[in-house]
Design an enzyme around this catalytic site. Structure first.
Site, PDB file in Angstrom:
ATOM      1  N   HIS A 130       1.208   2.702  -2.781  1.00 32.33           N
ATOM      2  CA  HIS A 130       1.862   4.034  -3.221  1.00 32.33           C
ATOM      3  C   HIS A 130       0.565   5.051  -2.782  1.00 32.33           C
ATOM      4  O   HIS A 130      -0.505   4.937  -3.464  1.00 32.33           O
ATOM      5  CB  HIS A 130       2.318   4.086  -4.634  1.00 32.33           C
TER       6      HIS A 130
ATOM      7  N   GLU B  96      -1.640   6.370  -5.697  1.00 38.22           N
ATOM      8  CA  GLU B  96      -2.543   5.637  -6.363  1.00 38.22           C
ATOM      9  C   GLU B  96      -3.917   5.047  -5.692  1.00 38.22           C
ATOM     10  O   GLU B  96      -3.541   4.099  -5.094  1.00 38.22           O
ATOM     11  CB  GLU B  96      -1.584   4.364  -6.981  1.00 38.22           C
TER      12      GLU B  96
ATOM     13  N   HIS C  97      -2.357  -1.023  -7.603  1.00 34.82           N
ATOM     14  CA  HIS C  97      -1.731   0.111  -7.972  1.00 34.82           C
ATOM     15  C   HIS C  97      -2.276   0.823  -9.212  1.00 34.82           C
ATOM     16  O   HIS C  97      -3.660   0.542  -9.715  1.00 34.82           O
ATOM     17  CB  HIS C  97      -0.487  -0.560  -8.205  1.00 34.82           C
TER      18      HIS C  97
ATOM     19  N   GLU D 204      -2.870  -3.395 -11.870  1.00 35.26           N
ATOM     20  CA  GLU D 204      -2.696  -2.196 -12.004  1.00 35.26           C
ATOM     21  C   GLU D 204      -4.213  -1.638 -12.466  1.00 35.26           C
ATOM     22  O   GLU D 204      -4.373  -2.310 -13.745  1.00 35.26           O
ATOM     23  CB  GLU D 204      -1.385  -1.866 -13.250  1.00 35.26           C
TER      24      GLU D 204
END
Length: 672
Positions: free
Chosen positions: A257, A260, A400, A493
Site C-alpha cells: 500500500h 504505508e 504494512h 503491521e
C-alpha cells in the site's frame, strides 16, 4: 547698485562655464570616427578583484573573485539569480547529502572563480574529473544530467596552465577531522541516514549497495508499475543470482500500500545494514548471508508512494494534524489505477474452502482459475505472482502500517456471513510460530503494555492474530502465497502511523532491526532434504506430505525441498508420479537451530491415475497455466502505452527549478 553688481558677477560666471564646456573634448558617438570628428574615448573600467558575497560559496579557500565570471555573469546579482547557483543551493537535498560539499564547491569555483592580482585563476581539471568520476552515479540515481557548467574540458584547465584546487579548503578540514578521529579510536560501524527517499533515490541506493558488495549482492527487476517504474529487488547471497542446492530462499516485500511507508524505509535500511555489516566482519550477518538467499523488494507500489509522499508534503502543516492523518490513511493506498494490490490476487482461499468437503482434499498448489485473468489484474500483482512462481521461496513477510501486530493466514473467513471468524490453515501451529518469531523479537509488539491502535477492533495482547479473525477479505497476497506455492507468508503491521514523521524513522529501525534479522534466520527451522531416484538424480516436483497437515510442499528443480515445522514427532511421506512412496518418522527437538536433513530415495513404479481425479475432486486445470489466453499482456501493453501518452512528466526534482529566474534549466534533463 548692489543688484547691478550681482548681475555682472552672474554674467562673468556663465561666460567662464561656457568656455570650459566649449573647450572640453566632446563625447564620442558611434558615427564620430567615421565622419572624422575629434572626440575623447572613455576608457572602460577594468574588472577588479572583489569580495565573495554569495552565501553558498563563502567557505572557499580564497576570499576574492571577479565579474564577469567564467560563465559570463556580469554581476554577483546576475549569478545569484541563475539556475546554476540555484542548483548549488539545493544539491545537498537532491543528492541526499551525497557528494556534498564537493559538488557545491566545484560549482562555486566556476561561479565565483579565484581572483589574485586583478586576474582570474581557473580551477584544475584533475579535481573536476575526480569529482565527476565519484559523483556521476548520484546524478544518474535521480535521473539528472551532469551540469553543463561542471564540464571538465570546457571550464577547467590543466596543471600546466596554472590552476588551483577548488577543494583545497575542504581537504584541510577533512585532514583535521581525520586526525581528530585517529586520536579517538572507535569501532567501525554501519552508518545509515534515516530520511525518506524518492523512488529514484531508493533505486539508486539499492544499486549502489549492490555495487559496494558485488560478491554478495545483486539487483534485478521483476517488472514495472502502471507508470513504468521498476519494481527493483536486491538479493543477498554468497552466490548472488544462483539457486544453490539446499539453500533456503526468503523474501521481504514493503510498500504494497503506497501510503504505508515505514516498511519501505526499514527494507532500504536493511539492505545497507546487511552489506556494511558483512564487510565489517559481523559474524552473524556473514553466517546469515552465506547460508540463505535473501530477496528484498522495498516498494511493490512505487506509484502509490509517490502520490502519498506528495500529499503528505502538501499538507505538512503542524496546526492541521487532522488533514495529515486523513491523507495518510487514504491517498496512495492503491496503485496508479486505484487498485488495492492486497485485494487483487486470485481468491484461492474460497476455492480451498469449496474443496474441504472432499475426503482427500489438499490446500496446496491450487491453480489460478482462468476466469481471474478476465478481471482487472494490476501489473504490480502480475509481476509479483510471476516472481514467486519462479523462485522456491520458503518464508516471506510483507509490511504494512495502521496497527502493531503480525497477521497470518487465512485472511478470508471460512463462513461467508462472519467477518471476524477464526479461520486457520492446516499449518496453524507453524504460522503461529512464524508470527511469534517477529513479534517477540520486536521491541514492543508482543508486550502486554503495548498500545494497540484499535483501527479494526480488538486484536489481543500477544502481538499476533489470525487474519480472518481480525477482519476478513479476499484476494490477499499472503493467502495466495500459501495456497499457490510452498511459501509461508505473514503480514507485519508496523504501527499506528502509516506515514510517520522523518524524525521517527530511527526509532522505527531500532524497534524492528532485531525482528528483521531473527525472522530471516528462522527460515532454517524445520527440515530440508533432497528427493532422488535410484540413480541419484534429483526429482523435480515430488511431494512432501506431513501426516495430520493437509498441505504438501513440492521439490525444486534439483529435487531439494524445505518444510517449516514445529518441534515434535512427524511422519513424512515423499511421492512423485511414476515412483513408489517413501515414508520416514522424524523427531524435531524444541531447541533445534538448524533445519534437520531428511533425504528420500524413490523407486520407479507403474504410473497411477491422478489422485485428484480418482477422488472426484473438481479439477481446475494444471498448475502451469498462467494467463493462458495472454489476457494480461494485451491489456497491460494497451494500458501502459496510453499512460505514457497521457503522462509525460518531468523528474520529481524539476519543481525546484520550474520557477527559477529566466529560462528553465533543460540542460539538467537526461537524454537517453
Amino acid at each position: 547698485m548692489e543688484f547691478m553688481r550681482r548681475k555682472m558677477m552672474t554674467i562673468v560666471f556663465l561666460n567662464a562655464l561656457v568656455t570650459v564646456i566649449w573647450c572640453a573634448s566632446p563625447r564620442c558617438n558611434p558615427e564620430d570616427e567615421f565622419l572624422g570628428r575629434f572626440c575623447k574615448k572613455t576608457e572602460p573600467e577594468k574588472p577588479k578583484c572583489v569580495d565573495i558575497m554569495m552565501n553558498y560559496c563563502d567557505d572557499m579557500s580564497y576570499t576574492h573573485t571577479m565579474f564577469p565570471n567564467i560563465l559570463g555573469h556580469r554581476t554577483r546579482e546576475e549569478a545569484e539569480l541563475g539556475p546554476e547557483y540555484l542548483l548549488l543551493s539545493v544539491v545537498h537535498n537532491l543528492l541526499n547529502g551525497e557528494c556534498t560539499p564537493d559538488i557545491r564547491m566545484l560549482g562555486c569555483s566556476v561561479l565565483v572563480p579565484r581572483c589574485e592580482k586583478e586576474k582570474v585563476l581557473k580551477p584544475c581539471r584533475s579535481t573536476c574529473e575526480a569529482v565527476r568520476k565519484s559523483c556521476r552515479h548520484a546524478f544518474e540515481g535521480i535521473e539528472m544530467a551532469w551540469p553543463y557548467f561542471l564540464d571538465c574540458d570546457r571550464f577547467f584547465v590543466s596543471d600546466q596552465e596554472g590552476c588551483y584546487d577548488p577543494l583545497e579548503g575542504l581537504r584541510v578540514t577533512q585532514e583535521e577531522d581525520q586526525a581528530s578521529i585517529d586520536n579517538t579510536p572507535e569501532e567501525p560501524h554501519t552508518v545509515i541516514q534515516f530520511s525518506y527517499q524518492s523512488n529514484t533515490q531508493m533505486n539508486s541506493i539499492l544499486k549502489k549497495t549492490a555495487a559496494q558488495c558485488p560478491e554478495i549482492a545483486t539487483t534485478y527487476s521483476i517488472g514495472r508499475s502502471v507508470e513504468g517504474k521498476d519494481l527493483l529487488v536486491i538479493e543477498f547471497s554468497n552466490n548472488p543470482g544462483v539457486h544453490e542446492l539446499l539453500e533456503p530462499e526468503m523474501k521481504y516485500i514493503g510498500n504494497m500500500h503506497g501510503n504505508e511507508v515505514l516498511g519501505r524505509q526499514l527494507l532500504i535500511y536493511l539492505t545497507q545494514y546487511l552489506c556494511s555489516e558483512y564487510l565489517l566482519g559481523n559474524q552473524r550477518i556473514q553466517s546469515l548471508i552465506n547460508t540463505t538467499r535473501i530477496h528484498i523488494l522495498p516498494s511493490m507500489n512505487p506509484d502509490g508512494y509517490e502520490l502519498a509522499a506528495a500529499e503528505v508534503q502538501g499538507t505538512n502543516d503542524p496546526e492541521n494534524e487532522e488533514a495529515q492523518n486523513y491523507y495518510s490513511w487514504t491517498l496512495g493506498r492503491g496503485n496508479a489505477q486505484n487498485i488495492d494490490l492486497n485485494r487483487n490476487f486470485p481468491d484461492l482461499t474460497a476455492v480451498a474452502y469449496g474443496r474441504r468437503r472432499h475426503r482427500h482434499f489438499r490446500s496446496d498448489h491450487i491453480p489460478i482459475p482462468d476466469a481471474y485473468w478476465f478481471d482487472k489484474v494490476a501489473p504490480e500483482t502480475y509481476a509479483v505472482m510471476k516472481w514467486i512462481r519462479s523462485i522456491p521461496f520458503v518464508l516471506s513477510a510483507n509490511f504494512h502500517g495502521g496497527e502493531l501486530v503480525v497477521s497470518y493466514p487465512y485472511d478470508l473467513s471460512k463462513h461467508p456471513l462472519e467477518e471476524k471468524m477464526f479461520s486457520p490453515t492446516p499449518d496453524e501451529q507453524v504460522f503461529k510460530q512464524i508470527a511469534r518469531t517477529y513479534a517477540d523479537a520486536h521491541a514492543t509488539m508482543s508486550g502486554n503494555n503495548s498500545e494497540r491502535c484499535g483501527n479494526f477492533g480488538s486484536i489481543g495482547q500477544d502481538g499476533i492474530i489470525n487474519g480472518a479473525k481480525w477482519y476478513s477479505f479476499a484476494g490477499g497476497m499472503q493467502d495466495f502465497n500459501y495456497l499457490h506455492t510452498n511459501c509461508l507468508e505473514v503480514t507485519v503491521e508496523l504501527g499506528c502511523d502509516k506515514f510517520p514523521a522523518e524524525e521517527e524513522l530511527y526509532t522505527g529501525w531500532q524497534d524492528n532491526k532485531e525482528a528483521l534479522l531473527t525472522f530471516m534466520e528462522s527460515v532454517h527451522r524445520g527440515i530440508k532434504g533432497i528427493v532422488k531416484d535410484a540413480d541419484g538424480n534429483g526429482i523435480k516436483g515430488a511431494r512432501i506430505s506431513v501426516r495430520g497437515i493437509r498441505h504438501d510442499i513440492t521439490t525444486a528443480e534439483n529435487g531439494d525441498y524445505w518444510r517449516m515445522l514445529t518441534a515434535g514427532i512427524h511422519i513424512l511421506t515423499a511421492s512423485a508420479p511414476g515412483y513408489t512412496r517413501a515414508m520416514k518418522k522424524i523427531h524435531l527437538p524444541a531447541r533445534m537451530q538448524k533445519a534437520g536433513r531428511v533425504d528420500f530415495v524413490l523407486q520407479k513404479a507403474v504410473v497411477e491415475p491422478d489422485i485428484e481425479e480418482d477422488y472426484n475432486i473438481p479439477s481446475m486445470g494444471t498448475y502451469e497455466r498462467f494467463d493462458p489466453y495472454n489476457q494480461f499482456e494485451r491489456y497491460a501493453i494497451r494500458e501502459q502505452n496510453q499512460n505514457r501518452e497521457e503522462r509525460q512528466e518531468k523528474p520529481w526534482w524539476w519543481s525546484y527549478f520550474s520557477r527559477a529566474h529566466g529560462s528553465a534549466p533543460t540542460w539538467l534533463l537526461r537524454i537517453d
